[in-house]
Design an enzyme around this catalytic site. Structure first.
Site, short mmCIF file in Angstrom:
data_model
loop_
_atom_site.label_atom_id
_atom_site.label_comp_id
_atom_site.label_asym_id
_atom_site.label_seq_id
_atom_site.Cartn_x
_atom_site.Cartn_y
_atom_site.Cartn_z
N GLU A 114 -3.31 -3.10 -2.18
CA GLU A 114 -4.43 -2.46 -1.46
C GLU A 114 -4.78 -1.12 -2.10
OE1 GLU A 114 -3.46 -1.34 2.59
OE2 GLU A 114 -5.58 -1.01 3.13
N ASP B 189 -12.34 7.44 6.25
CA ASP B 189 -11.40 6.39 6.64
C ASP B 189 -10.71 6.74 7.96
OD1 ASP B 189 -9.77 4.10 6.39
OD2 ASP B 189 -8.18 5.25 5.42
N HIS C 133 -11.70 2.15 2.74
CA HIS C 133 -11.09 2.78 1.57
C HIS C 133 -12.02 2.97 0.38
CE1 HIS C 133 -6.66 1.91 2.82
NE2 HIS C 133 -7.37 2.51 3.75
N TRP D 264 0.86 -1.18 0.00
CA TRP D 264 0.00 0.00 0.00
C TRP D 264 0.89 1.23 0.00
CZ3 TRP D 264 -0.25 4.01 3.66
CH2 TRP D 264 -1.18 5.02 3.32
N ASP E 269 -6.92 -3.47 10.78
CA ASP E 269 -6.17 -2.26 10.43
C ASP E 269 -6.90 -1.02 10.93
OD1 ASP E 269 -4.47 -0.40 9.42
OD2 ASP E 269 -5.11 -0.60 7.33
C1 RNT Z 1 -3.82 3.13 5.00
C2 RNT Z 1 -3.93 1.68 4.72
C3 RNT Z 1 -2.77 0.83 5.18
C4 RNT Z 1 -2.23 1.25 6.53
C5 RNT Z 1 -1.19 0.33 7.11
C6 RNT Z 1 -0.51 0.92 8.30
O1 RNT Z 1 -4.96 3.82 4.73
O2 RNT Z 1 -5.12 1.19 5.25
O3 RNT Z 1 -3.15 -0.50 5.16
O4 RNT Z 1 -3.25 1.43 7.46
O5 RNT Z 1 -0.30 -0.03 6.13
ZN ZN Z 2 -5.42 -0.89 5.24
#
Ligand code: RNT
Ligand code: ZN
Length: 420
Positions: free
Chosen positions: A222, A292, A260, A181, A324
């Protein structure tokens, strides 16, 4: 008759075997994110979270060293029923005294303490390259940067992380999910939307050229719709990451974080769509309050619905569940525990839902009856099954905050006060 015995009879009337549900629930791995324990700080930087994510709050007792973080994790895990994995971010590398290695050069040995910790507890490890909170994030960009030196640095970081994921999988004997990500994006309307995405695509290709066994190491991509400071555009949009995963099915899988998407979109509905096309997918379970915001997961409707879809699709071994969220305004151990237990409750609820009966009603178009049965199910004695589940797992079914409060008094409040 105990309350559990009574509940068991009630569920049996719906064709549900609660003993089986409890057994299944015990074995569903949920990956516990190390970053809830210290507000996503890590050990390789001086603090200052970037990448479009933020923690708010200054509750005392934040873990400031690897020892403190592992101690807090142990405390949290002692109050969680079921199977845990540990989710480590690359910025949580543990260096020797006076040692520092930049992210493009990190090695498996910098994560040996995590491996030892997981192995001693019979747990698997997941991993994440950290493409944020670092001076080489240039103008908010990493893997999509037009500056070739910057892009290369982050590609090398990604490759180093694949090697570490290989090590995790080998050492623990449990597959490692490694999630890519980045917060790459723009605050204001971009002049070029495709260029950064083409560079991002090329960078992921380069990272995934590092050798790994896809059965043991599962890279994910992601997506995210926006972040703080990158409101107008993110490179890793939903279409981008899903298309990347779909066209690279032999080497990576999609990861969906339920914070997200646009607030009226639900990941629960996306899971069965994705499962029609992918063998595996991964989840970040969080709670977005209007955006988010990464609040602690509670037993709300969407968490229940996500769990129901995983169970109904018979996909407990295909959907890799991770937590998360990060809340710095409350006791961090309780944040971990409450989120983890909420997902477990949602899974247990899904497992004792009479899914066969409901599907039959749908398929025979008995929609009124289906609605009534669904509503009836909401009043079934889930709490009694949960209590039995916790009893079998040797953790309290409720009232666990007393224990955490004691830990706060004895351990957390005695830590020296730190400000980032
Ligand atoms: C950020 C993402 C990601 C992080 C982590 C810490 O919006 O969700 O996954 O939260 O990598
Ligand atoms: Zn995440």
């Amino acid at each position: 008759m105990t309350r559990y015995e009574s509940a068991k009879e009630i569920y049996a009337q719906y064709g549900v075997n609660t003993d089986n549900a409890i057994e299944v629930c015990k074995n569903i791995p949920i990956s516990l994110h190390c970053w809830q324990g210290d507000d996503v700080t890590g050990f390789d930087n001086d603090g200052g979270l970037t990448g479009g994510i933020q923690t708010t709050g200054d509750y005392p007792g934040r873990a400031g060293t690897p020892e403190e973080l592992l101690q807090d994790m142990d405390k949290a895990m002692s109050l969680m029923p079921g199977t845990k994995k540990i989710n480590v971010h690359a910025c949580y590398a543990i260096f020797g005294d006076g040692e520092f290695v930049d992210r493009d050069k990190i090695e498996p040995k910098h994560f040996k303490k995590w491996v030892d910790f997981a192995k001693e507890r019979g747990m698997g490890l997941d991993f994440n390259p950290t493409f944020f909170s670092h001076p080489k994030v240039k103008d908010g960009l990493t893997l999509s940067s037009p500056d070739e030196a910057t892009r290369r640095f982050w590609v090398e970081h990604g490759k180093a992380c694949i090697r570490i994921a290989n090590y995790f999988a080998k050492e623990t004997g449990i597959p490692c999910i490694i999630n890519i990500w980045t917060g790459d994006g723009f605050k204001d309307v971009p002049a070029d939307r495709m260029g950064p995405r083409l560079r991002y695509k090329q960078s992921i290709d380069e990272i995934l050229s590092e050798p790994y066994d896809f059965n043991k190491v599962k890279p994910c991509v992601e997506s995210k719709v926006f972040g703080i400071g990158v409101e107008s555009y993110t490179c890793g949009s939903s279409e981008f990451t899903l298309s990347y995963a779909a066209t690279n099915k032999d080497k990576c899988i999609p990861l969906m974080d339920n914070g997200h998407y646009h607030p009226t979109e639900v990941v629960s509905d996306k899971i069965p769509a994705i499962l029609c096309f992918f063998n595996d997918m991964a989840l970040h379970v969080t709670r977005g309050v209007r955006w988010d915001s990464d609040h602690v997961v509670i037993l709300d409707d969407e968490t229940k619905e996500i769990a129901k879809e995983i169970v109904r699709c018979n996909a407990l071994d295909r959907v890799h569940i991770a937590l998360d969220y990060f809340d710095a305004s409350i006791n961090r151990v309780s944040a971990w525990v409450t989120g983890f237990r909420s997902v477990q409750k949602a899974l247990l609820n899904a497992l004792v839902t009479p899914n066969d009966i409901l599907t039959e009603l749908q398929d025979t178009c008995q929609f009124s009856r289906k609605m009534v049965v669904m509503e009836d199910c909401k009043m079934l004695p889930l709490g009694d099954v949960w209590e039995e589940y916790c009893r079998q797992c040797n953790v309290p079914a409720n009232g666990y905050y007393d224990d955490i409060e004691e830990y706060e008094k004895e351990v957390l409040l005695k830590r020296k006060f730190r400000r980032l």
